[in-house]
Design a protein around this motif. Structure first.
Motif, PDB file in Angstrom:
ATOM      1  N   LYS A 155       0.691   2.879  -7.410  1.00 19.43           N
ATOM      2  CA  LYS A 155      -0.427   2.033  -7.835  1.00 19.43           C
ATOM      3  C   LYS A 155      -1.717   2.730  -7.416  1.00 19.43           C
ATOM      4  N   LEU A 157      -4.838   3.768  -5.521  1.00 16.98           N
ATOM      5  CA  LEU A 157      -5.363   3.523  -4.169  1.00 16.98           C
ATOM      6  C   LEU A 157      -6.844   3.894  -4.186  1.00 16.98           C
ATOM      7  N   LYS A 158      -7.644   2.895  -4.419  1.00 23.30           N
ATOM      8  CA  LYS A 158      -9.086   3.170  -4.533  1.00 23.30           C
ATOM      9  C   LYS A 158      -9.872   2.679  -3.332  1.00 23.30           C
ATOM     10  N   THR A 159      -9.485   1.508  -2.855  1.00 26.15           N
ATOM     11  CA  THR A 159     -10.199   0.927  -1.715  1.00 26.15           C
ATOM     12  C   THR A 159      -9.221   0.774  -0.555  1.00 26.15           C
ATOM     13  N   ASP A 162      -6.403  -1.652  -0.975  1.00 27.11           N
ATOM     14  CA  ASP A 162      -5.245  -1.311  -1.824  1.00 27.11           C
ATOM     15  C   ASP A 162      -4.027  -0.854  -1.023  1.00 27.11           C
ATOM     16  N   THR A 227      -4.943   9.967  -5.372  1.00 30.27           N
ATOM     17  CA  THR A 227      -6.363   9.761  -5.050  1.00 30.27           C
ATOM     18  C   THR A 227      -6.909  10.980  -4.312  1.00 30.27           C
ATOM     19  N   GLU A 297     -17.280   4.819  -2.660  1.00 31.56           N
ATOM     20  CA  GLU A 297     -15.876   4.461  -2.385  1.00 31.56           C
ATOM     21  C   GLU A 297     -15.352   5.260  -1.189  1.00 31.56           C
TER      22      GLU A 297
END
Ligand code: LMR
Length: 332
Positions: A155, A157-159, A162, A227, A297
């Motif tokens: 999935k 992983l941006k923040t 997450d 990421t 971010e």
């Protein structure tokens, strides 16, 4: 006359056998856990080439890549027992040897790039850490670069949020454990050779590594998202069994040291580009999507993770962390 010829022949044979016995090469077994086409893998092959050339065949280096001979933990034990002579473990794997200070390299966001990192590996702190190995029967010869880590999962992983509840594979470093916990993830220590399968079968949800390791182990084929966070560093120290190394003839040792100096330059020259190329190959494969963090971010990750420096100061030593800050001109 025939007797004389016979005598001469026998002496010639004796000399031949004797010189053959002295020509038996010294074997150096060099074990590591990554693929050949990685910065460490290529540098190990380059060291083999130079060592054999410069000692004119008096030394033979046998390189065993990809955990062929030993996995992470076993190779450390094998080095201490003298079953292998040379390793280049990641700096995250030195605590079991009793020198946990090497885990300072795992502190998230401690280095902004290679330039800052080299202030430590090529400076006083780097030297001091290698020295600590001696009482353990090990000599540290050099630092070899790999690179800055990406995070991967199925999935995006941006923040930091997450990561909540994600099972993330880590190396055996308490700093990396603290890093994953700070993100709300569940860290799971696992040998490098087992990661691909663990990701494939869902034993863990995700992992971190520089692109060179991710790509050459095909981890991107079983992870939908990668990421590009550059949140931490992974590199190596080349180490040898002290007794073995000091037992080598002085001239051979000098030749090997020069081969090591040139291999170190080679490793550190190729590491950055190798990681950039492998990241591009991950992208080109179309198997996983690259997530590039915006500066905002990335700052959100840093705000959460930089706390690990103070939380884990007891393990590394607050003073040592300050020395690194000073050497690198670290800014929070
Ligand atoms: C890992 O276990 O992820 C790395 O240490 C492998 C390596 O040696 O680069």
């Amino acid at each position: 006359m025939t007797k004389k010829i016979l005598c001469l022949l026998v002496s010639a044979m004796v000399i031949a056998v004797a010189s053959n016995a002295t020509a038996e090469p010294i074997i150096i077994k060099f074990s590591h856990v990554v693929a050949v086409d990685t910065p460490k893998g290529e540098a190990a092959e380059y060291f083999k080439k130079l060592a054999e050339e410069r000692t004119k065949g008096a030394v033979k280096v046998e390189v065993y890549p990809n955990s062929q001979l030993y996995k992470d933990k076993e190779e450390m034990e094998a080095l201490q027992m003298g079953s292998v002579h040379m390793l280049a473990p990641s700096l995250a794997k030195f605590a079991p040897l009793g020198v946990k200070e090497f885990e300072l390299f795992d502190l998230p966001f401690i280095f902004d790039g290679y330039e800052q990192l080299h202030k430590v590996t090529e400076g006083e702190v780097g030297k001091k850490l290698l020295k600590k190995l001696e009482v353990k029967g090990i000599l540290g010869l050099a630092y070899w670069d790999n690179g800055f880590k990406v995070m991967s999962a199925n999935k995006p992983l941006k923040t930091p949020a997450d990561f909540k509840g994600m099972k993330m594979r880590i190396q055996s470093s308490k700093i990396l454990d603290a890093q994953m916990r700070a993100l709300g993830a569940i860290p799971q220590v696992m040998a490098f050779s087992e990661v691909y399968q663990a990701l494939q079968t869902g034993v863990v949800d995700g992992t971190e590594n520089p692109p060179s390791n991710l790509y050459t182990q095909k981890m991107h084929e079983v992870q939908k998202y990668v990421t590009v966070s550059d949140h931490g560093y992974l590199g190596y120290a080349v180490i040898v069994n002290k007794k073995f190394w000091e037992g080598l003839p002085a001239e051979i040792r000098t030749q090997l040291e020069s081969a090591m100096a040139d291999s170190t330059k080679f490793a550190n020259d190729i590491a950055k580009k190798r990681n950039e190329d492998d990241l591009a190959s991950v992208k080109a494969s179309g198997k996983s999507e690259l997530i590039m963090l915006t500066p905002e971010e990335r700052k959100a990750w840093k705000d959460v993770l930089v706390k690990v420096h103070t939380d884990m100061a007891g393990r590394i030593g607050a003073e040592l962390i300050q020395e690194v800050y000073k050497a690198t001109d670290f800014k929070k």
